[in-house]
Design a protein around this motif. Structure first.
Motif, PDB file in Angstrom:
ATOM      1  N   GLY A 125       0.790  -1.223   0.000  1.00  0.00           N
ATOM      2  CA  GLY A 125       0.000   0.000   0.000  1.00  0.00           C
ATOM      3  C   GLY A 125       0.821   1.270   0.000  1.00  0.00           C
ATOM      4  O   GLY A 125       0.268   2.364   0.132  1.00  0.00           O
ATOM      5  N   ARG A 126       2.147   1.162  -0.202  1.00  0.00           N
ATOM      6  CA  ARG A 126       3.030   2.339  -0.139  1.00  0.00           C
ATOM      7  C   ARG A 126       3.738   2.602  -1.463  1.00  0.00           C
ATOM      8  O   ARG A 126       4.835   3.153  -1.488  1.00  0.00           O
ATOM      9  CB  ARG A 126       4.069   2.162   0.975  1.00  0.00           C
ATOM     10  CG  ARG A 126       3.471   2.036   2.378  1.00  0.00           C
ATOM     11  CD  ARG A 126       4.553   2.100   3.450  1.00  0.00           C
ATOM     12  NE  ARG A 126       5.238   3.386   3.416  1.00  0.00           N
ATOM     13  CZ  ARG A 126       6.525   3.534   3.140  1.00  0.00           C
ATOM     14  NH1 ARG A 126       7.284   2.472   2.842  1.00  0.00           N
ATOM     15  NH2 ARG A 126       7.076   4.731   3.135  1.00  0.00           N
ATOM     16  N   ALA A 127       3.125   2.251  -2.569  1.00  0.00           N
ATOM     17  CA  ALA A 127       3.737   2.471  -3.889  1.00  0.00           C
ATOM     18  C   ALA A 127       4.125   3.936  -4.069  1.00  0.00           C
ATOM     19  O   ALA A 127       3.362   4.841  -3.714  1.00  0.00           O
ATOM     20  CB  ALA A 127       2.769   2.050  -4.990  1.00  0.00           C
ATOM     21  N   ASN A 128       5.353   4.117  -4.585  1.00  0.00           N
ATOM     22  CA  ASN A 128       5.924   5.437  -4.885  1.00  0.00           C
ATOM     23  C   ASN A 128       6.378   6.210  -3.641  1.00  0.00           C
ATOM     24  O   ASN A 128       6.989   7.273  -3.768  1.00  0.00           O
ATOM     25  CB  ASN A 128       4.951   6.310  -5.694  1.00  0.00           C
ATOM     26  CG  ASN A 128       4.561   5.671  -7.009  1.00  0.00           C
ATOM     27  OD1 ASN A 128       5.409   5.132  -7.720  1.00  0.00           O
ATOM     28  ND2 ASN A 128       3.277   5.718  -7.337  1.00  0.00           N
ATOM     29  N   GLU A 129       6.116   5.670  -2.472  1.00  0.00           N
ATOM     30  CA  GLU A 129       6.633   6.297  -1.260  1.00  0.00           C
ATOM     31  C   GLU A 129       8.082   5.861  -1.034  1.00  0.00           C
ATOM     32  O   GLU A 129       8.566   4.919  -1.657  1.00  0.00           O
ATOM     33  CB  GLU A 129       5.776   5.924  -0.049  1.00  0.00           C
ATOM     34  CG  GLU A 129       4.347   6.442  -0.124  1.00  0.00           C
ATOM     35  CD  GLU A 129       3.545   6.088   1.109  1.00  0.00           C
ATOM     36  OE1 GLU A 129       4.157   5.908   2.190  1.00  0.00           O
ATOM     37  OE2 GLU A 129       2.312   5.973   1.005  1.00  0.00           O
ATOM     38  N   ALA A 130       8.756   6.530  -0.127  1.00  0.00           N
ATOM     39  CA  ALA A 130      10.165   6.232   0.123  1.00  0.00           C
ATOM     40  C   ALA A 130      10.320   4.933   0.916  1.00  0.00           C
ATOM     41  O   ALA A 130       9.582   4.680   1.871  1.00  0.00           O
ATOM     42  CB  ALA A 130      10.812   7.375   0.888  1.00  0.00           C
ATOM     43  N   CYS A 131      11.288   4.120   0.498  1.00  0.00           N
ATOM     44  CA  CYS A 131      11.628   2.909   1.236  1.00  0.00           C
ATOM     45  C   CYS A 131      12.063   3.297   2.641  1.00  0.00           C
ATOM     46  O   CYS A 131      12.821   4.257   2.826  1.00  0.00           O
ATOM     47  CB  CYS A 131      12.753   2.157   0.522  1.00  0.00           C
ATOM     48  SG  CYS A 131      13.428   0.752   1.454  1.00  0.00           S
ATOM     49  N   THR A 132      11.603   2.568   3.623  1.00  0.00           N
ATOM     50  CA  THR A 132      11.918   2.879   5.017  1.00  0.00           C
ATOM     51  C   THR A 132      13.375   2.595   5.367  1.00  0.00           C
ATOM     52  O   THR A 132      13.861   3.026   6.409  1.00  0.00           O
ATOM     53  CB  THR A 132      11.016   2.068   5.963  1.00  0.00           C
ATOM     54  OG1 THR A 132      11.148   0.674   5.660  1.00  0.00           O
ATOM     55  CG2 THR A 132       9.559   2.471   5.797  1.00  0.00           C
ATOM     56  N   VAL A 133      14.061   1.849   4.462  1.00  0.00           N
ATOM     57  CA  VAL A 133      15.464   1.503   4.714  1.00  0.00           C
ATOM     58  C   VAL A 133      16.416   2.421   3.963  1.00  0.00           C
ATOM     59  O   VAL A 133      17.334   3.003   4.544  1.00  0.00           O
ATOM     60  CB  VAL A 133      15.747   0.031   4.336  1.00  0.00           C
ATOM     61  CG1 VAL A 133      17.241  -0.285   4.475  1.00  0.00           C
ATOM     62  CG2 VAL A 133      14.920  -0.904   5.204  1.00  0.00           C
ATOM     63  N   CYS A 134      16.194   2.572   2.647  1.00  0.00           N
ATOM     64  CA  CYS A 134      17.163   3.303   1.822  1.00  0.00           C
ATOM     65  C   CYS A 134      16.629   4.600   1.235  1.00  0.00           C
ATOM     66  O   CYS A 134      17.395   5.382   0.664  1.00  0.00           O
ATOM     67  CB  CYS A 134      17.677   2.404   0.698  1.00  0.00           C
ATOM     68  SG  CYS A 134      16.435   2.070  -0.586  1.00  0.00           S
ATOM     69  N   GLY A 135      15.342   4.830   1.314  1.00  0.00           N
ATOM     70  CA  GLY A 135      14.759   6.058   0.789  1.00  0.00           C
ATOM     71  C   GLY A 135      14.377   6.026  -0.671  1.00  0.00           C
ATOM     72  O   GLY A 135      13.770   6.969  -1.186  1.00  0.00           O
ATOM     73  N   THR A 136      14.708   4.951  -1.368  1.00  0.00           N
ATOM     74  CA  THR A 136      14.336   4.816  -2.774  1.00  0.00           C
ATOM     75  C   THR A 136      12.806   4.720  -2.904  1.00  0.00           C
ATOM     76  O   THR A 136      12.146   4.138  -2.056  1.00  0.00           O
ATOM     77  CB  THR A 136      14.975   3.549  -3.373  1.00  0.00           C
ATOM     78  OG1 THR A 136      16.394   3.649  -3.258  1.00  0.00           O
ATOM     79  CG2 THR A 136      14.594   3.373  -4.844  1.00  0.00           C
TER      80      THR A 136
END
Length: 272
Positions: free
Chosen positions: A241-252
């Motif tokens: 449910g977080r498509a296009n949001e920043a990865c919680t680990v690397c920010g990608t």
């Protein structure tokens, strides 16, 4: 749809209110579910005492001396308690009334993809359950079993772990989360993943499901447990449910694709 943590949460919510209660009456308002409700449900379950409840995959078994009520919540179904004589809503299809004081159990299913079935004998031998793989939180679901099942499989790893013949209860939400936790890209072929990485994935599947059960499941739209409360694992979701949001680990930025008509969200940097 309700997945294993939501079904387990439902079972834990309703069990204390059902055991040792006598089924006085069953009202079936809509028998046309995914599998039609047969007359035997009413004629054979009425008058029986509930002895215990168990779960197999996404199926709940409500057991009596005469047989077992098998319930599947389908895409959007739920079980909840109502006070006696509470008027049903449009999608409230079945009521289970009990002798004495106390609430009734009500089954609601807007899409009617669920099941309310009656079976005699060993419910695990029912045609809907007999083919199921091991429970993901059991000792039977171990690295040797999982790696052997994966050998030679030319199917995406996400589809593989969602196959109920491989392991039950790893639905779409938790497959996304476990693969992210394990750092495995969901499109990788199941047969091309090392045993060492499967060992990590195995522990991630167990950890994600255990955490979701502890949080009462995931409420994305309309799921509530048997006690009427929503699940809180949504707050813990790292990718689903977080498509296009920043990865919680690397920010990608997280990518979204479709696999088997289901949404898959992953990090192209963290998952390889």
């Amino acid at each position: 749809m309700p997945e294993l943590p939501e079904v387990e949460t439902t079972l834990r919510g309703i069990e204390p209110h059902l055991v040792e209660r006598t089924v006085a009456r069953i009202d079936v308002r809509q028998p046309k579910l995914r599998w039609p409700i047969t007359p035997e449900l009413v004629s054979e379950m009425q008058g029986q005492v509930v002895t215990h409840l168990t779960r197999r995959g996404k199926y709940i078994g409500i057991h009596t001396a005469a047989g077992t009520l098998i319930i599947h919540l389908g895409m959007s179904g739920s079980l909840y308690f109502v006070e006696p004589e509470t008027e049903p809503l449009f999608h409230d299809h079945v009521d289970f009334r009990f002798a004495g004081d106390g609430p009734w159990l009500r089954y609601t299913d807007p899409r009617r993809f669920g099941a309310v079935l009656w079976t005699q004998g060993d419910w695990l031998e029912h045609e809907l359950l007999a083919h199921l793989g091991p429970e993901p939180l059991s000792e039977a679901f171990n690295i040797d079993y999982l790696y052997q099942k994966a050998k030679g499989r030319k199917v995406a790893i996400k589809s593989f772990i969602m196959d109920s013949k491989v392991v039950v209860g790893v639905g779409n939400i938790y497959a996304n989360e476990a693969l992210f936790m394990a750092g495995i890209r969901p499109t990788r072929m199941a047969g091309n993943i090392s045993k060492a990485r499967y060992a990590v994935l195995l522990e991630c599947i167990k950890a994600v499901l255990a955490a979701a059960i502890k949080q009462g499941g995931t409420t994305l739209k309309d799921f509530v447990g048997g006690d009427g409360k929503p699940g809180y694992f949504k707050q813990e979701l790292a990718v689903y449910g977080r498509a296009n949001e920043a990865c919680t680990v690397c920010g990608t930025g997280l990518k979204e694709i479709r696999q088997g008509q289901r949404s898959t969200v992953y990090c192209s940097k963290c998952q390889t």
